[in-house]
Design a protein around this motif. Sequence first.
Motif, PDB file in Angstrom:
ATOM      1  N   TYR A   1      53.877 -20.986  31.673  1.00 39.85           N
ATOM      2  CA  TYR A   1      53.111 -21.598  32.816  1.00 39.85           C
ATOM      3  C   TYR A   1      52.552 -20.755  33.758  1.00 39.85           C
ATOM      4  CZ  TYR A   1      54.529 -25.769  30.028  1.00 39.85           C
ATOM      5  OH  TYR A   1      54.908 -26.943  29.041  1.00 39.85           O
ATOM      6  N   PHE A   2      51.583 -21.169  34.674  1.00 39.48           N
ATOM      7  CA  PHE A   2      51.144 -20.639  35.640  1.00 39.48           C
ATOM      8  C   PHE A   2      51.238 -21.578  36.817  1.00 39.48           C
ATOM      9  CE2 PHE A   2      48.858 -18.437  39.022  1.00 39.48           C
ATOM     10  CZ  PHE A   2      49.357 -17.110  39.164  1.00 39.48           C
ATOM     11  N   PRO A   3      51.956 -21.890  37.409  1.00 41.74           N
ATOM     12  CA  PRO A   3      52.003 -23.028  38.529  1.00 41.74           C
ATOM     13  C   PRO A   3      51.774 -22.383  39.987  1.00 41.74           C
ATOM     14  CG  PRO A   3      54.184 -22.321  38.218  1.00 41.74           C
ATOM     15  CD  PRO A   3      53.569 -21.607  37.190  1.00 41.74           C
ATOM     16  N   VAL A   4      50.903 -23.338  40.534  1.00 45.15           N
ATOM     17  CA  VAL A   4      50.468 -22.728  41.901  1.00 45.15           C
ATOM     18  C   VAL A   4      50.784 -23.780  42.959  1.00 45.15           C
ATOM     19  CG1 VAL A   4      48.338 -21.971  43.236  1.00 45.15           C
ATOM     20  CG2 VAL A   4      48.714 -21.387  40.723  1.00 45.15           C
ATOM     21  N   ILE A   5      51.108 -23.414  44.121  1.00 44.58           N
ATOM     22  CA  ILE A   5      51.491 -24.722  45.119  1.00 44.58           C
ATOM     23  C   ILE A   5      50.334 -24.509  46.211  1.00 44.58           C
ATOM     24  CG2 ILE A   5      53.045 -25.335  46.790  1.00 44.58           C
ATOM     25  CD1 ILE A   5      54.557 -25.704  44.539  1.00 44.58           C
TER      26      ILE A   5
ATOM     27  N   ARG B   1      46.426 -28.987  35.213  1.00 49.40           N
ATOM     28  CA  ARG B   1      47.375 -29.997  35.074  1.00 49.40           C
ATOM     29  C   ARG B   1      48.241 -30.052  36.085  1.00 49.40           C
ATOM     30  NH1 ARG B   1      46.785 -32.397  29.755  1.00 49.40           N
ATOM     31  NH2 ARG B   1      48.206 -33.947  30.277  1.00 49.40           N
ATOM     32  N   LYS B   2      48.479 -31.451  36.414  1.00 47.92           N
ATOM     33  CA  LYS B   2      49.474 -31.683  37.566  1.00 47.92           C
ATOM     34  C   LYS B   2      50.886 -31.709  37.201  1.00 47.92           C
ATOM     35  CE  LYS B   2      45.686 -33.968  40.218  1.00 47.92           C
ATOM     36  NZ  LYS B   2      45.402 -35.372  40.654  1.00 47.92           N
ATOM     37  N   TYR B   3      51.124 -30.797  36.269  1.00 40.86           N
ATOM     38  CA  TYR B   3      52.887 -30.484  35.957  1.00 40.86           C
ATOM     39  C   TYR B   3      53.704 -30.179  36.877  1.00 40.86           C
ATOM     40  CZ  TYR B   3      51.039 -30.610  31.135  1.00 40.86           C
ATOM     41  OH  TYR B   3      50.018 -30.738  29.756  1.00 40.86           O
ATOM     42  N   PHE B   4      54.538 -31.082  37.625  1.00 41.32           N
ATOM     43  CA  PHE B   4      55.067 -32.501  37.211  1.00 41.32           C
ATOM     44  C   PHE B   4      54.542 -33.351  38.251  1.00 41.32           C
ATOM     45  CE2 PHE B   4      57.191 -29.913  34.052  1.00 41.32           C
ATOM     46  CZ  PHE B   4      56.702 -30.495  32.999  1.00 41.32           C
ATOM     47  N   PHE B   5      53.747 -34.229  38.267  1.00 40.98           N
ATOM     48  CA  PHE B   5      53.459 -35.384  39.171  1.00 40.98           C
ATOM     49  C   PHE B   5      52.930 -36.432  38.110  1.00 40.98           C
ATOM     50  CE2 PHE B   5      50.156 -37.961  41.294  1.00 40.98           C
ATOM     51  CZ  PHE B   5      50.675 -38.025  42.592  1.00 40.98           C
ATOM     52  N   PRO B   6      53.221 -37.490  38.263  1.00 38.16           N
ATOM     53  CA  PRO B   6      54.383 -37.987  39.214  1.00 38.16           C
ATOM     54  C   PRO B   6      55.646 -37.568  38.783  1.00 38.16           C
ATOM     55  CG  PRO B   6      53.640 -39.836  37.812  1.00 38.16           C
ATOM     56  CD  PRO B   6      52.541 -38.660  37.346  1.00 38.16           C
TER      57      PRO B   6
ATOM     58  N   LEU C   1      49.765 -27.522  40.868  1.00 31.82           N
ATOM     59  CA  LEU C   1      48.912 -27.362  39.923  1.00 31.82           C
ATOM     60  C   LEU C   1      49.128 -26.364  38.810  1.00 31.82           C
ATOM     61  CD1 LEU C   1      46.426 -29.138  39.385  1.00 31.82           C
ATOM     62  CD2 LEU C   1      44.981 -27.201  40.701  1.00 31.82           C
ATOM     63  N   THR C   2      49.265 -26.618  37.586  1.00 29.45           N
ATOM     64  CA  THR C   2      49.375 -25.499  36.693  1.00 29.45           C
ATOM     65  C   THR C   2      47.806 -25.165  35.989  1.00 29.45           C
ATOM     66  OG1 THR C   2      49.941 -27.062  34.985  1.00 29.45           O
ATOM     67  CG2 THR C   2      51.739 -26.060  35.929  1.00 29.45           C
ATOM     68  N   PHE C   3      47.779 -24.048  35.959  1.00 25.64           N
ATOM     69  CA  PHE C   3      46.410 -23.322  35.839  1.00 25.64           C
ATOM     70  C   PHE C   3      46.501 -23.051  34.208  1.00 25.64           C
ATOM     71  CE2 PHE C   3      44.621 -21.509  39.913  1.00 25.64           C
ATOM     72  CZ  PHE C   3      44.856 -22.648  40.576  1.00 25.64           C
ATOM     73  N   PRO C   4      45.203 -22.951  33.590  1.00 28.67           N
ATOM     74  CA  PRO C   4      45.152 -22.729  32.178  1.00 28.67           C
ATOM     75  C   PRO C   4      45.977 -21.347  31.859  1.00 28.67           C
ATOM     76  CG  PRO C   4      43.096 -23.337  32.919  1.00 28.67           C
ATOM     77  CD  PRO C   4      43.983 -23.047  34.272  1.00 28.67           C
ATOM     78  N   LEU C   5      46.780 -21.317  30.740  1.00 26.63           N
ATOM     79  CA  LEU C   5      47.340 -20.135  30.282  1.00 26.63           C
ATOM     80  C   LEU C   5      47.566 -20.224  28.956  1.00 26.63           C
ATOM     81  CD1 LEU C   5      48.800 -17.369  31.054  1.00 26.63           C
ATOM     82  CD2 LEU C   5      50.640 -18.544  31.681  1.00 26.63           C
ATOM     83  N   TYR C   6      47.094 -19.291  28.145  1.00 25.90           N
ATOM     84  CA  TYR C   6      47.444 -19.070  26.704  1.00 25.90           C
ATOM     85  C   TYR C   6      46.905 -17.878  26.347  1.00 25.90           C
ATOM     86  CZ  TYR C   6      42.549 -21.298  26.634  1.00 25.90           C
ATOM     87  OH  TYR C   6      41.375 -21.399  26.844  1.00 25.90           O
ATOM     88  N   ALA C   7      47.379 -17.563  25.038  1.00 25.01           N
ATOM     89  CA  ALA C   7      47.237 -16.155  24.607  1.00 25.01           C
ATOM     90  C   ALA C   7      45.743 -15.577  24.495  1.00 25.01           C
ATOM     91  CB  ALA C   7      47.925 -16.041  23.295  1.00 25.01           C
ATOM     92  N   ASP C   8      44.795 -16.509  24.171  1.00 21.70           N
ATOM     93  CA  ASP C   8      43.692 -16.168  23.809  1.00 21.70           C
ATOM     94  C   ASP C   8      42.740 -16.249  25.063  1.00 21.70           C
ATOM     95  OD1 ASP C   8      44.063 -15.051  21.459  1.00 21.70           O
ATOM     96  OD2 ASP C   8      43.918 -16.862  20.510  1.00 21.70           O
ATOM     97  N   LEU C   9      43.153 -16.731  25.984  1.00 16.69           N
ATOM     98  CA  LEU C   9      42.141 -16.735  27.472  1.00 16.69           C
ATOM     99  C   LEU C   9      41.772 -15.685  27.735  1.00 16.69           C
ATOM    100  CD1 LEU C   9      41.490 -19.040  29.507  1.00 16.69           C
ATOM    101  CD2 LEU C   9      43.641 -18.531  30.849  1.00 16.69           C
ATOM    102  N   SER C  10      40.457 -15.571  28.001  1.00 15.04           N
ATOM    103  CA  SER C  10      40.213 -13.904  28.568  1.00 15.04           C
ATOM    104  C   SER C  10      40.263 -13.693  29.833  1.00 15.04           C
ATOM    105  CB  SER C  10      38.623 -14.038  28.043  1.00 15.04           C
ATOM    106  OG  SER C  10      37.886 -14.909  29.047  1.00 15.04           O
ATOM    107  N   LEU C  11      40.557 -12.606  30.213  1.00 13.98           N
ATOM    108  CA  LEU C  11      40.468 -12.250  31.615  1.00 13.98           C
ATOM    109  C   LEU C  11      39.420 -12.466  32.644  1.00 13.98           C
ATOM    110  CD1 LEU C  11      42.445  -8.671  31.207  1.00 13.98           C
ATOM    111  CD2 LEU C  11      43.323 -10.891  31.586  1.00 13.98           C
ATOM    112  N   GLY C  12      38.235 -12.420  31.670  1.00 15.44           N
ATOM    113  CA  GLY C  12      36.802 -12.873  32.348  1.00 15.44           C
ATOM    114  C   GLY C  12      36.917 -14.394  32.923  1.00 15.44           C
TER     115      GLY C  12
END
Length: 370
Positions: A282-286, A309-314, A342-353
């Motif tokens: 995951y890529f969580p950001v505060i 996604r708001k992992y983990f809220f509530p 907030l957790t940002f999109p992150l998966y193997a095929d997500l492009s750097l762009g």
Amino acid sequence: MNNPIQVTRSSMPGLDEYVEEIKDLWDNQWLTNMGIKHRRLEAELARYLNTPNIALFTNGHLALEYLIGALELKGEVITTPFTFASTTHAIVRNGLTPVFCDINPHDYTIQTENLESLITEKTSAIIPVHVYGNVCDFKEIERIAKKFNLKVIYDAAHAFGVTVDGLGVANLGDASMFSFHATKVFNTIEGGALTFADSSMKEVLNSYKNFGITGPETVEYTGGNAKMNEFQAAMGLCNLRHVDEEIYKRKIIYERYIENLNNIKGINLSLPQKGVKSNYAYFPVIFDGFPLSRDEVHDELTKQNIFSRKYFFPLTNSFECYRDRFTPDETPIAKYIAKRILTFPLYADLSLGDVDRICAIIKTSITNVR
Ligand code: T4K
């Protein structure tokens, strides 16, 4: 409008590879109940996770729920509310009482400083969570558990393949639960596994996930049905061949996020822990002191078809189903983090762009606010 970007996307083998793997199911017509592929996947995962004992399940949640039953835990279980519904529900569904310990503000795992003060004569176990694949302070947890004779079960749903000082997390505590859900670093469509220290548990767990049946005419436990089927196991056998490459691709994306978002006032990133080989799940950001609130950033991204996604809220201790029993006020750090993460999109095929575009939206949102 750009194509939607979800928080994650399932890793899948090539169609040909999967079809090849499932072909022989049409010859032997054995589809479930711990078949050949189930046994092969168990052996391969034991090797990959470098752990002696493993039992597969149809999903991670039932693995945890059945394990608590199989260990015959009683009374109270100390855990954290900064997790998916599963962890708390597994405790409650076994008739036990979760006692919530707060989390660390830096890695969001259980705060060991508070642990001892929560132990009573009713406590039977601790269920900490390696949230986002961050490893809990296992040495301190082990020390406390030994002192008070408690079981330790890790919710390692996020921690597939993670090692700490070279040791696989599957070897920590009395047992660990892994999730192989479609959204995880390694998936079997739905699926999960338990790893455990006491090899004699294998037979008990196999029986628990098969109605408690122990012989042709004996049923020793009030088990249920949580077996992984052969199509799930086949998906696992295929995905396991590619998992190292998947994790490597995630690492590149993760590092690109860090490059883009490091040193922005009001944005706190969770960097890999010392000695830990991460799986970049995951890529969580505060967002804390950022010109936009977490919810505003979430909505800004949504407008651009990007679904963070708001992992983990509530928190689980503020769920409606627990309204009269628990309160998030008992875990103030978890409450603070859950409102800002907030957790940002992150998966193997997500492009750097796409990563750059997501980060650019966040950076320009500051100027829009000013
Ligand atoms: N403990 C912890 C700490 C956990 O995080 C979890 C599960 C468990 C225990 C229980 O393990 P399992 O019983 O699930 O094995 C998702 C997952 O369903 C859940 O497994 C996971 N944690 C949780 C953190 O995330 P949702 O409700 O957010 O999923 P959903 O359907 O909104 O999907 C999220 C995104 O994933 C979608 O927007 C697109 C993508 N996706 C989803 C599915 C279903 C795919 O790419 N393919 C798919 O098949 O819970």
